[in-house]
Motif scaffolding. Structure first.
Motif, PDB file in Angstrom:
ATOM      1  N   GLY A 160      12.066   1.618 -10.508  1.00  0.00           N
ATOM      2  CA  GLY A 160      11.748   2.202  -9.092  1.00  0.00           C
ATOM      3  C   GLY A 160      10.678   3.376  -9.285  1.00  0.00           C
ATOM      4  O   GLY A 160      10.752   4.057 -10.192  1.00  0.00           O
ATOM      5  N   LEU A 161       9.911   3.067  -8.117  1.00  0.00           N
ATOM      6  CA  LEU A 161       8.775   4.126  -8.248  1.00  0.00           C
ATOM      7  C   LEU A 161       8.883   4.986  -7.080  1.00  0.00           C
ATOM      8  O   LEU A 161       8.716   4.403  -5.805  1.00  0.00           O
ATOM      9  N   VAL A 162       8.938   6.232  -7.161  1.00  0.00           N
ATOM     10  CA  VAL A 162       9.123   7.116  -6.300  1.00  0.00           C
ATOM     11  C   VAL A 162       7.660   7.709  -5.749  1.00  0.00           C
ATOM     12  O   VAL A 162       6.704   7.790  -6.513  1.00  0.00           O
ATOM     13  N   VAL A 163       7.401   7.164  -4.386  1.00  0.00           N
ATOM     14  CA  VAL A 163       6.130   7.777  -3.855  1.00  0.00           C
ATOM     15  C   VAL A 163       6.108   8.467  -2.638  1.00  0.00           C
ATOM     16  O   VAL A 163       7.131   8.712  -2.113  1.00  0.00           O
ATOM     17  N   GLN A 164       4.977   9.220  -2.301  1.00  0.00           N
ATOM     18  CA  GLN A 164       5.040   9.860  -0.894  1.00  0.00           C
ATOM     19  C   GLN A 164       5.251   9.274   0.185  1.00  0.00           C
ATOM     20  O   GLN A 164       6.125   9.560   1.209  1.00  0.00           O
ATOM     21  N   GLU A 165       4.795   7.893   0.308  1.00  0.00           N
ATOM     22  CA  GLU A 165       4.808   7.281   1.523  1.00  0.00           C
ATOM     23  C   GLU A 165       4.535   5.698   1.430  1.00  0.00           C
ATOM     24  O   GLU A 165       3.745   5.589   0.614  1.00  0.00           O
ATOM     25  N   VAL A 166       5.026   4.946   2.087  1.00  0.00           N
ATOM     26  CA  VAL A 166       4.906   3.537   2.059  1.00  0.00           C
ATOM     27  C   VAL A 166       4.162   3.104   3.394  1.00  0.00           C
ATOM     28  O   VAL A 166       4.652   3.372   4.329  1.00  0.00           O
ATOM     29  N   HIS A 167       2.964   2.593   3.372  1.00  0.00           N
ATOM     30  CA  HIS A 167       2.225   2.133   4.341  1.00  0.00           C
ATOM     31  C   HIS A 167       2.290   0.640   4.590  1.00  0.00           C
ATOM     32  O   HIS A 167       1.791   0.311   5.786  1.00  0.00           O
ATOM     33  N   ARG A 169       0.858  -1.448  -0.035  1.00  0.00           N
ATOM     34  CA  ARG A 169      -0.037   0.141  -0.109  1.00  0.00           C
ATOM     35  C   ARG A 169       0.759   1.190   0.142  1.00  0.00           C
ATOM     36  O   ARG A 169       1.638   1.440   0.727  1.00  0.00           O
ATOM     37  N   LEU A 170       0.646   1.911  -0.787  1.00  0.00           N
ATOM     38  CA  LEU A 170       1.506   3.262  -1.361  1.00  0.00           C
ATOM     39  C   LEU A 170       0.612   4.684  -1.235  1.00  0.00           C
ATOM     40  O   LEU A 170      -0.249   4.480  -1.730  1.00  0.00           O
ATOM     41  N   GLN A 171       1.106   5.641  -0.856  1.00  0.00           N
ATOM     42  CA  GLN A 171       0.449   6.973  -0.901  1.00  0.00           C
ATOM     43  C   GLN A 171       1.059   7.501  -1.791  1.00  0.00           C
ATOM     44  O   GLN A 171       2.320   7.994  -1.875  1.00  0.00           O
ATOM     45  N   LEU A 172       0.258   8.281  -2.795  1.00  0.00           N
ATOM     46  CA  LEU A 172       0.914   8.955  -3.892  1.00  0.00           C
ATOM     47  C   LEU A 172       0.433  10.483  -3.728  1.00  0.00           C
ATOM     48  O   LEU A 172       1.306  11.391  -3.967  1.00  0.00           O
ATOM     49  N   THR A 173      -0.674  10.571  -3.277  1.00  0.00           N
ATOM     50  CA  THR A 173      -0.914  12.292  -2.948  1.00  0.00           C
ATOM     51  C   THR A 173      -1.638  12.256  -1.653  1.00  0.00           C
ATOM     52  O   THR A 173      -1.824  11.191  -1.068  1.00  0.00           O
ATOM     53  N   LEU A 174      -2.054  13.241  -1.066  1.00  0.00           N
ATOM     54  CA  LEU A 174      -2.697  13.490   0.104  1.00  0.00           C
ATOM     55  C   LEU A 174      -3.879  12.467   0.178  1.00  0.00           C
ATOM     56  O   LEU A 174      -4.377  11.896   0.993  1.00  0.00           O
ATOM     57  N   ASP A 175      -4.691  12.467  -0.953  1.00  0.00           N
ATOM     58  CA  ASP A 175      -5.962  11.593  -1.096  1.00  0.00           C
ATOM     59  C   ASP A 175      -5.943  10.532  -1.854  1.00  0.00           C
ATOM     60  O   ASP A 175      -7.047   9.938  -2.462  1.00  0.00           O
ATOM     61  N   ASP A 220      14.817  12.878   0.893  1.00  0.00           N
ATOM     62  CA  ASP A 220      14.816  11.207   1.059  1.00  0.00           C
ATOM     63  C   ASP A 220      13.708  10.954   0.039  1.00  0.00           C
ATOM     64  O   ASP A 220      12.555  11.490   0.153  1.00  0.00           O
ATOM     65  N   TYR A 221      13.880  10.058  -0.774  1.00  0.00           N
ATOM     66  CA  TYR A 221      12.760   9.323  -1.483  1.00  0.00           C
ATOM     67  C   TYR A 221      12.418   8.236  -0.924  1.00  0.00           C
ATOM     68  O   TYR A 221      13.003   7.234  -0.686  1.00  0.00           O
ATOM     69  N   TYR A 222      11.165   7.796  -1.091  1.00  0.00           N
ATOM     70  CA  TYR A 222      10.661   6.331  -0.740  1.00  0.00           C
ATOM     71  C   TYR A 222      10.464   5.743  -2.086  1.00  0.00           C
ATOM     72  O   TYR A 222       9.649   6.246  -2.904  1.00  0.00           O
ATOM     73  N   ILE A 223      11.149   4.731  -2.359  1.00  0.00           N
ATOM     74  CA  ILE A 223      11.021   4.220  -3.651  1.00  0.00           C
ATOM     75  C   ILE A 223      10.707   2.663  -3.586  1.00  0.00           C
ATOM     76  O   ILE A 223      11.370   1.669  -2.804  1.00  0.00           O
ATOM     77  N   ALA A 224       9.707   2.224  -4.279  1.00  0.00           N
ATOM     78  CA  ALA A 224       9.203   0.590  -4.375  1.00  0.00           C
ATOM     79  C   ALA A 224       9.654   0.514  -5.574  1.00  0.00           C
ATOM     80  O   ALA A 224       9.579   0.771  -6.614  1.00  0.00           O
TER      81      ALA A 224
END
Length: 165
Positions: free
Chosen positions: A105-112, A23-29, A91-95
């Motif tokens: 590599g996919l940069v995302v806002q956050e990894v949940h 589960r990855l956060q891309l934007t606030l919503d 720092d980048y979160y990268i999946a």
């Protein structure tokens, strides 16, 4: 642990039936799910470790050398035509997703973390999904606590015309 019976009378462990997704956060919503079976690893990488490459599509952040392997790094939000990620962060979160012999590599806002869901919980796309996501979307999951989660298809991301044009 819950078990259930198939029409043939066989008992199944529910954990074996559920599929796991990152589960990855891309934007606030906007939260997305990617199948764990195609995830290679998740990294937190200092921005200076990514080498920018000129004359690339806007979504391409650059290249990352990780354990003697080089990965293309893309901003998943930009690829999906969502609100852009702040690329001025430290720092980048990268999946790292892998399809066949190719990794990206996919940069995302956050990894949940990991979420287990039943395959039938994935519904067809909803009319409110932003247009840029549709080519990469497998479906949606309505989660009681998290709301709408978009299930992405990793092979569609790797085969994106934006990345292969």
């Amino acid at each position: 642990m819950a078990t259930f019976s198939s029409p043939l009378g066989t008992q199944f462990d529910q954990r074996q039936y559920l599929q796991t997704y990152l589960r990855l956060q891309l934007t606030l919503d906007t939260q997305v799910l990617l199948p764990m079976k195609q995830m290679q690893e998740v990294l937190v990488v200092p921005a200076e470790r990514i080498t920018p490459i000129p004359n690339m599509p806007e979504c391409v952040v650059g290249l990352l050398n990780q354990r003697n392997r080089v990965f293309w790094i893309i901003d998943l939000s930009r690829l999906l035509e969502l609100t852009y990620l702040n690329l001025e962060i430290q720092d980048y979160y990268i999946a790292i997703v892998r399809v066949g012999n190719f990794s990206l590599g996919l940069v995302v806002q956050e990894v949940h973390g990991v979420l287990r869901i039943a395959p039938e919980a994935i519904e067809s796309t909803m009319a409110t999904v932003p247009f840029g996501i549709i080519p990469y979307l497998k479906g949606c999951v309505i989660h009681p606590q998290e709301g709408i989660l978009l299930v992405l298809e990793p092979s569609a991301i790797l085969n994106s015309p934006v990345l292969n044009g």
